[in-house]
Design a protein around this motif. Structure first.
Motif, PDB file in Angstrom:
ATOM      1  N   ARG A 115     -13.353  24.972  -4.711  1.00 36.83           N
ATOM      2  CA  ARG A 115     -13.536  25.692  -3.307  1.00 36.83           C
ATOM      3  C   ARG A 115     -12.025  26.267  -2.860  1.00 36.83           C
ATOM      4  O   ARG A 115     -11.717  26.537  -1.537  1.00 36.83           O
ATOM      5  CB  ARG A 115     -13.564  24.436  -2.267  1.00 36.83           C
ATOM      6  CG  ARG A 115     -15.217  23.592  -2.685  1.00 36.83           C
ATOM      7  CD  ARG A 115     -15.345  22.715  -1.660  1.00 36.83           C
ATOM      8  NE  ARG A 115     -16.598  22.002  -1.927  1.00 36.83           N
ATOM      9  CZ  ARG A 115     -16.912  21.056  -2.720  1.00 36.83           C
ATOM     10  NH1 ARG A 115     -15.735  20.327  -3.357  1.00 36.83           N
ATOM     11  NH2 ARG A 115     -18.002  20.520  -2.978  1.00 36.83           N
ATOM     12  N   ALA A 116     -11.048  26.041  -3.771  1.00 38.21           N
ATOM     13  CA  ALA A 116      -9.733  26.711  -3.406  1.00 38.21           C
ATOM     14  C   ALA A 116      -9.719  28.226  -2.623  1.00 38.21           C
ATOM     15  O   ALA A 116      -8.930  28.291  -1.724  1.00 38.21           O
ATOM     16  CB  ALA A 116      -8.603  26.897  -4.663  1.00 38.21           C
ATOM     17  N   ILE A 117     -10.564  29.050  -3.180  1.00 41.20           N
ATOM     18  CA  ILE A 117     -10.728  30.373  -2.806  1.00 41.20           C
ATOM     19  C   ILE A 117     -11.637  30.507  -1.542  1.00 41.20           C
ATOM     20  O   ILE A 117     -11.637  30.924  -0.577  1.00 41.20           O
ATOM     21  CB  ILE A 117     -10.809  31.457  -3.870  1.00 41.20           C
ATOM     22  CG1 ILE A 117      -9.810  31.491  -4.713  1.00 41.20           C
ATOM     23  CG2 ILE A 117     -10.919  32.994  -2.994  1.00 41.20           C
ATOM     24  CD1 ILE A 117      -8.135  31.727  -4.099  1.00 41.20           C
ATOM     25  N   PHE A 189     -11.641  27.277 -12.358  1.00 42.23           N
ATOM     26  CA  PHE A 189     -13.014  27.041 -11.432  1.00 42.23           C
ATOM     27  C   PHE A 189     -12.501  27.680 -10.378  1.00 42.23           C
ATOM     28  O   PHE A 189     -13.676  27.831  -9.418  1.00 42.23           O
ATOM     29  CB  PHE A 189     -12.983  25.561 -11.495  1.00 42.23           C
ATOM     30  CG  PHE A 189     -13.803  25.094 -12.740  1.00 42.23           C
ATOM     31  CD1 PHE A 189     -15.226  25.289 -12.611  1.00 42.23           C
ATOM     32  CD2 PHE A 189     -13.360  24.722 -13.733  1.00 42.23           C
ATOM     33  CE1 PHE A 189     -16.111  24.783 -13.751  1.00 42.23           C
ATOM     34  CE2 PHE A 189     -13.996  24.426 -14.880  1.00 42.23           C
ATOM     35  CZ  PHE A 189     -15.468  24.464 -14.763  1.00 42.23           C
ATOM     36  N   ALA A 190     -11.373  27.949  -9.670  1.00 35.35           N
ATOM     37  CA  ALA A 190     -11.082  28.582  -8.543  1.00 35.35           C
ATOM     38  C   ALA A 190     -11.614  30.084  -8.723  1.00 35.35           C
ATOM     39  O   ALA A 190     -12.316  30.559  -7.677  1.00 35.35           O
ATOM     40  CB  ALA A 190      -9.561  28.682  -8.173  1.00 35.35           C
ATOM     41  N   ARG A 191     -11.378  30.853  -9.769  1.00 32.46           N
ATOM     42  CA  ARG A 191     -12.062  32.026  -9.808  1.00 32.46           C
ATOM     43  C   ARG A 191     -13.512  31.825  -9.990  1.00 32.46           C
ATOM     44  O   ARG A 191     -14.233  32.907  -9.596  1.00 32.46           O
ATOM     45  CB  ARG A 191     -11.488  32.743 -11.169  1.00 32.46           C
ATOM     46  CG  ARG A 191     -12.062  33.939 -11.388  1.00 32.46           C
ATOM     47  CD  ARG A 191     -11.488  34.769 -12.625  1.00 32.46           C
ATOM     48  NE  ARG A 191     -12.044  36.017 -13.084  1.00 32.46           N
ATOM     49  CZ  ARG A 191     -11.892  36.613 -14.048  1.00 32.46           C
ATOM     50  NH1 ARG A 191     -10.703  36.650 -14.621  1.00 32.46           N
ATOM     51  NH2 ARG A 191     -12.590  37.848 -14.130  1.00 32.46           N
ATOM     52  N   ALA A 194     -14.983  31.337  -6.712  1.00 34.05           N
ATOM     53  CA  ALA A 194     -14.621  32.126  -5.559  1.00 34.05           C
ATOM     54  C   ALA A 194     -15.919  33.427  -5.824  1.00 34.05           C
ATOM     55  O   ALA A 194     -16.488  34.011  -4.727  1.00 34.05           O
ATOM     56  CB  ALA A 194     -13.454  33.249  -5.958  1.00 34.05           C
ATOM     57  N   LYS A 195     -16.398  33.599  -6.810  1.00 35.54           N
ATOM     58  CA  LYS A 195     -17.632  34.781  -7.173  1.00 35.54           C
ATOM     59  C   LYS A 195     -19.044  33.780  -7.068  1.00 35.54           C
ATOM     60  O   LYS A 195     -19.756  34.281  -6.816  1.00 35.54           O
ATOM     61  CB  LYS A 195     -17.308  35.028  -8.745  1.00 35.54           C
ATOM     62  CG  LYS A 195     -18.421  35.877  -9.190  1.00 35.54           C
ATOM     63  CD  LYS A 195     -18.175  36.400 -10.537  1.00 35.54           C
ATOM     64  CE  LYS A 195     -19.313  37.406 -10.881  1.00 35.54           C
ATOM     65  NZ  LYS A 195     -19.005  38.011 -12.405  1.00 35.54           N
ATOM     66  N   THR A 196     -18.927  32.450  -7.333  1.00 31.34           N
ATOM     67  CA  THR A 196     -20.461  31.710  -7.170  1.00 31.34           C
ATOM     68  C   THR A 196     -19.956  30.462  -6.395  1.00 31.34           C
ATOM     69  O   THR A 196     -19.832  29.333  -7.134  1.00 31.34           O
ATOM     70  CB  THR A 196     -20.885  31.540  -8.540  1.00 31.34           C
ATOM     71  OG1 THR A 196     -20.809  32.706  -9.561  1.00 31.34           O
ATOM     72  CG2 THR A 196     -22.363  30.936  -8.569  1.00 31.34           C
ATOM     73  N   PRO A 197     -19.963  30.576  -5.144  1.00 31.16           N
ATOM     74  CA  PRO A 197     -19.704  29.223  -4.212  1.00 31.16           C
ATOM     75  C   PRO A 197     -20.568  28.188  -4.684  1.00 31.16           C
ATOM     76  O   PRO A 197     -20.451  26.849  -4.521  1.00 31.16           O
ATOM     77  CB  PRO A 197     -20.111  29.960  -3.100  1.00 31.16           C
ATOM     78  CG  PRO A 197     -19.618  31.349  -2.963  1.00 31.16           C
ATOM     79  CD  PRO A 197     -20.158  31.647  -4.361  1.00 31.16           C
ATOM     80  N   ASP A 198     -22.058  28.281  -5.069  1.00 29.52           N
ATOM     81  CA  ASP A 198     -22.778  27.487  -5.301  1.00 29.52           C
ATOM     82  C   ASP A 198     -22.686  26.478  -6.555  1.00 29.52           C
ATOM     83  O   ASP A 198     -23.068  25.478  -6.808  1.00 29.52           O
ATOM     84  CB  ASP A 198     -24.273  28.051  -5.733  1.00 29.52           C
ATOM     85  CG  ASP A 198     -25.076  28.526  -4.430  1.00 29.52           C
ATOM     86  OD1 ASP A 198     -24.636  28.211  -3.281  1.00 29.52           O
ATOM     87  OD2 ASP A 198     -25.933  29.326  -4.782  1.00 29.52           O
TER      88      ASP A 198
END
Length: 293
Positions: A115-117, A189-191, A194-198
């Motif tokens: 969830r960082a981004i 996992f931040a990257r 960021a692309k797939t919030p789910d």
């Protein structure tokens, strides 16, 4: 040649202009990140303080939460399921608490990284700074929280009859390697997050599977006795098990080298270097895309 005959790209180059938000070179990016080190430390400390600001017990929950988890696991696995077989009765509680605390360190770092981004889009879109500052600061926040928990862990270990010795100093490189490993996971996992919030909804199931296969509540060597050798190698060499076993070896007399997988220190360093380094590069590769779309 007049400016009117130049292409937009050539015109920008002539006047020293660059693309806004473009990804810098890796070395320049590392320098930018180092220049934000005070922000990273302050941000992680502020998030840690705010985490329990609305609770009456406040920062006590930093220690109480993993300790309560350990008590629940002790009742279920130690008492009801007798998962402590292969472990001396006076050693099971520090064995379990050490495993819970260190796995929680990795688990929370990864979950915060997801969830960082996506969870800080307002900050990402409003200010220009190296985006790696966010997952690094969240990993640092979890390290600070673990250091509070280590006070309780030391009390538990001593109360169980294990006195401080020179091997206790080994906990410093163990936590350092684990922090680098966790930071690499948080960046990776931040990257992805960021692309797939789910992805954040799926991670608890993945982390639970990882926890149960890493020997947090039981001795992997005992449980895997008679199982295929390749399975034993895979489970004992997974990074969560490596860092937990090294911490137990450092803090508990009698938890000898025979309980550790071969080349365990090489594994600890290798996991930190590979996951930390590749995670950082993987995150940097998408630097210009964070907060867009």
């Amino acid at each position: 040649m007049s400016d009117t005959t130049l292409s937009p790209a050539d015109l920008a180059a002539k006047h020293g202009l660059s693309v806004s938000g473009a990804r810098p070179q890796l070395t320049a990016y590392i320098k930018q990140l180092w220049g934000r080190r005070h922000f990273i430390l302050s941000f992680s400390s502020a998030k840690l303080t705010a985490q329990y600001s609305e609770a009456k017990l406040g920062q006590i929950w930093q220690v109480a939460t993993p300790l309560l988890n350990a008590l629940v696991y002790y009742f279920i696995f130690g008492v009801l399921m007798n998962a402590k077989r292969g472990i001396a009765s006076d050693a099971y509680i520090p064995f379990l608490v050490t495993g819970v605390f260190l796995f929680t360190f990795t688990q929370n770092s990864l979950m915060a990284g997801v969830r960082a981004i996506s969870g800080n889009l307002g900050l990402v879109r409003a200010l220009h700074f190296p985006r790696a500052s966010l997952p690094v600061s969240f990993a640092l926040q979890q390290l600070q929280q673990l250091l509070f928990s280590m006070i309780v862990l030391m009390i538990v270990v001593v109360s169980s009859g294990f006195m401080p010795g020179m091997t206790w100093l080994l906990i410093i490189p163990v936590l350092a390697f684990q922090f680098v490993f966790n930071t690499g996971l948080a960046l990776t996992f931040a990257r992805l997050g960021a692309k797939t919030p789910d992805l954040a909804q799926l991670m608890p199931f993945i982390m639970r599977t990882w926890m149960y296969s890493s020997g947090v509540m039981f001795s992997l060597g005992t449980v895997l006795r008679g199982k295929p050798h390749w399975l034993k190698v895979i489970l004992q060499c997974n990074p969560a098990a490596v860092y937990m076993d090294l911490a137990r070896y450092a803090l508990m007399d009698g938890y000898g080298s025979h309980t550790l997988p071969p080349h365990v220190w090489a594994l600890a360093v290798g996991w930190a270097v590979v996951v930390g380094g590749l995670g950082f590069v993987y995150f940097w590769k998408a630097e210009e895309r964070y907060g867009r779309g």
